[in-house]
Enzyme design. Structure first.
Site, PDB file in Angstrom:
ATOM      1  N   THR A 177       0.827  -6.972 -10.695  1.00  0.00           N
ATOM      2  CA  THR A 177       0.009  -8.148 -10.403  1.00  0.00           C
ATOM      3  C   THR A 177      -0.563  -8.042  -8.988  1.00  0.00           C
ATOM      4  O   THR A 177      -0.053  -7.324  -8.137  1.00  0.00           O
ATOM      5  CB  THR A 177       0.815  -9.441 -10.541  1.00  0.00           C
ATOM      6  OG1 THR A 177       1.838  -9.483  -9.538  1.00  0.00           O
ATOM      7  CG2 THR A 177       1.436  -9.548 -11.922  1.00  0.00           C
ATOM      8  N   GLY A 178      -1.637  -8.786  -8.767  1.00  0.00           N
ATOM      9  CA  GLY A 178      -2.248  -8.796  -7.441  1.00  0.00           C
ATOM     10  C   GLY A 178      -2.850  -7.463  -7.046  1.00  0.00           C
ATOM     11  O   GLY A 178      -2.898  -7.123  -5.864  1.00  0.00           O
ATOM     12  N   ALA A 179      -3.345  -6.711  -8.025  1.00  0.00           N
ATOM     13  CA  ALA A 179      -3.966  -5.410  -7.747  1.00  0.00           C
ATOM     14  C   ALA A 179      -5.480  -5.579  -7.819  1.00  0.00           C
ATOM     15  O   ALA A 179      -6.128  -5.152  -8.777  1.00  0.00           O
ATOM     16  CB  ALA A 179      -3.491  -4.363  -8.750  1.00  0.00           C
ATOM     17  N   SER A 180      -6.040  -6.239  -6.811  1.00  0.00           N
ATOM     18  CA  SER A 180      -7.435  -6.645  -6.898  1.00  0.00           C
ATOM     19  C   SER A 180      -8.323  -6.075  -5.805  1.00  0.00           C
ATOM     20  O   SER A 180      -9.543  -6.209  -5.873  1.00  0.00           O
ATOM     21  CB  SER A 180      -7.525  -8.179  -6.829  1.00  0.00           C
ATOM     22  OG  SER A 180      -6.916  -8.650  -5.639  1.00  0.00           O
ATOM     23  N   GLY A 223      -7.849  -2.131  -0.612  1.00  0.00           N
ATOM     24  CA  GLY A 223      -7.100  -2.137   0.631  1.00  0.00           C
ATOM     25  C   GLY A 223      -5.758  -2.822   0.532  1.00  0.00           C
ATOM     26  O   GLY A 223      -5.051  -2.946   1.540  1.00  0.00           O
ATOM     27  N   ILE A 236      -1.760  -3.878  -1.140  1.00  0.00           N
ATOM     28  CA  ILE A 236      -0.501  -3.240  -1.518  1.00  0.00           C
ATOM     29  C   ILE A 236      -0.450  -2.989  -3.023  1.00  0.00           C
ATOM     30  O   ILE A 236       0.049  -1.954  -3.479  1.00  0.00           O
ATOM     31  CB  ILE A 236       0.693  -4.101  -1.069  1.00  0.00           C
ATOM     32  CG1 ILE A 236       0.739  -4.181   0.468  1.00  0.00           C
ATOM     33  CG2 ILE A 236       2.009  -3.536  -1.595  1.00  0.00           C
ATOM     34  CD1 ILE A 236       1.811  -5.117   1.004  1.00  0.00           C
ATOM     35  N   GLY A 237      -0.969  -3.939  -3.828  1.00  0.00           N
ATOM     36  CA  GLY A 237      -0.940  -3.767  -5.277  1.00  0.00           C
ATOM     37  C   GLY A 237      -1.665  -2.505  -5.722  1.00  0.00           C
ATOM     38  O   GLY A 237      -1.207  -1.797  -6.624  1.00  0.00           O
ATOM     39  N   SER A 257       9.098 -11.614   2.147  1.00  0.00           N
ATOM     40  CA  SER A 257       8.378 -11.474   3.413  1.00  0.00           C
ATOM     41  C   SER A 257       9.251 -11.540   4.649  1.00  0.00           C
ATOM     42  O   SER A 257       8.766 -11.897   5.721  1.00  0.00           O
ATOM     43  CB  SER A 257       7.293 -12.560   3.497  1.00  0.00           C
ATOM     44  OG  SER A 257       6.390 -12.456   2.434  1.00  0.00           O
ATOM     45  N   TYR A 307       4.803 -20.742   2.521  1.00  0.00           N
ATOM     46  CA  TYR A 307       4.900 -19.347   2.061  1.00  0.00           C
ATOM     47  C   TYR A 307       6.334 -18.853   2.193  1.00  0.00           C
ATOM     48  O   TYR A 307       6.876 -18.214   1.277  1.00  0.00           O
ATOM     49  CB  TYR A 307       3.954 -18.491   2.899  1.00  0.00           C
ATOM     50  CG  TYR A 307       3.878 -17.039   2.519  1.00  0.00           C
ATOM     51  CD1 TYR A 307       3.087 -16.610   1.456  1.00  0.00           C
ATOM     52  CD2 TYR A 307       4.573 -16.076   3.246  1.00  0.00           C
ATOM     53  CE1 TYR A 307       3.001 -15.270   1.121  1.00  0.00           C
ATOM     54  CE2 TYR A 307       4.495 -14.738   2.912  1.00  0.00           C
ATOM     55  CZ  TYR A 307       3.706 -14.329   1.857  1.00  0.00           C
ATOM     56  OH  TYR A 307       3.629 -12.995   1.531  1.00  0.00           O
TER      57      TYR A 307
END
Length: 283
Positions: free
Chosen positions: A27-30, A33, A35-36, A179, A193
């Site tokens: 997920t979050g591979a958008s 640049g 991390i995904g 985090s 967060y």
């Protein structure tokens, strides 16, 4: 029960494609640049087929903006890293603040790939946060829904799919992201967060136990400060100076660790929160 014999030479030889035949949802591979993207490329290089999740409106609302060439460019970059010519890379959108979206995404990924062996929950909400004095209920709810609730619901959907496979099917992996909110002084300027990501860190052992009978490992990675193109100038240099190596973490730094956790070499590691911060000095 007799002890297992020590590994022989054959067992010690490293497979160049340790994830050949495995499948992963990242997920979050958008953004190229992010991390995904780095995680997906590492998993692809190890032989896995992938389904990449993206939520372009989130990136478009941030200072760094969405990937200029769109999600297909991200997928193409991952395809370039494929170690197994039989592996595939697919992608699709999902607003994981919708309570129904995590299960829908998991079903879509499993339908496209045949099953999902590896879940890497890399997505998170950026911004919309503040100090204890400035946060409000909307900020707390937004981060909870995106950063924590959706990950738990994704893991639930993943577990239900794995339960339908033959008992103790190998290769089951869940990797979540946190985090470092439990290190040094925490994150007093990003309270919402920190709370949501802290929930995942606290739930790691519980989820590992819940999925243990399915032969699935569950671990959480704290990548520390990573250069994903969101900061520059004097502040960037000041943070770089806090690393013994004199540089920021790069997306491939946590990606290498996560790719290893996805392999059979890491099958005895579960229920752990791994702080992979390059020796970052927080104070």
């Amino acid at each position: 029960m007799p002890k297992s014999p020590p590994p022989g030479t054959a067992e010690l030889r490293r497979d160049p494609l340790p994830l050949r035949g495995r499948t992963a949802l990242v997920t979050g591979a958008s953004r190229c640049g992010g991390i995904g993207y780095a995680i997906a490329r590492r998993l692809a290089a190890y032989g896995a087929s992938l389904y990449l999740h993206h939520h372009v409106p989130h990136d478009a609302a941030q200072p760094w903006g969405a990937e200029p060439s769109g999600p297909e460019a991200v997928a193409d970059g991952v395809r370039e890293a494929l170690g197994d010519p039989q592996a595939r890379v697919l992608h699709g959108p999902g607003d994981l603040t919708d309570p129904d979206a995590p299960a829908e995404l998991m079903d879509r990924a499993a339908g496209a790939l045949g099953r999902v062996d590896i879940l890497v929950a890399n997505h998170a909400l950026s911004g919309s946060d503040g100090t204890l004095d400035t946060i409000d209920a909307a900020m707390l709810d937004a981060h909870w829904a995106t950063d924590a609730r959706s990950v738990i619901l994704l893991t639930q959907a993943y577990a239900r799919l794995r339960a339908a496979l033959p008992p103790r099917t190998p290769g089951g992996r869940v990797v979540m992201m946190t985090s470092g909110q439990d290190i040094a002084d925490g994150m007093p300027h990003e309270v919402a967060y920190a709370l949501a990501n802290g929930a995942l860190a606290s739930a790691t052992r519980t989820l590992a136990t819940a999925l243990g009978d399915l032969a699935v490992t569950v671990n959480t990675v704290d990548p520390g400060p990573v250069d994903t193109d969101y900061l520059s100038g004097d502040v960037y240099e000041a943070i770089a100076a806090r690393f013994p190596a004199g540089r920021w973490g790069m997306p491939d730094d946590p990606a290498r660790l996560i790719a290893w956790l996805a392999t059979d070499e890491a099958e005895w590691v579960t229920g752990q929160v791994v702080n992979s911060e390059g020796g970052f000095r927080r104070t």
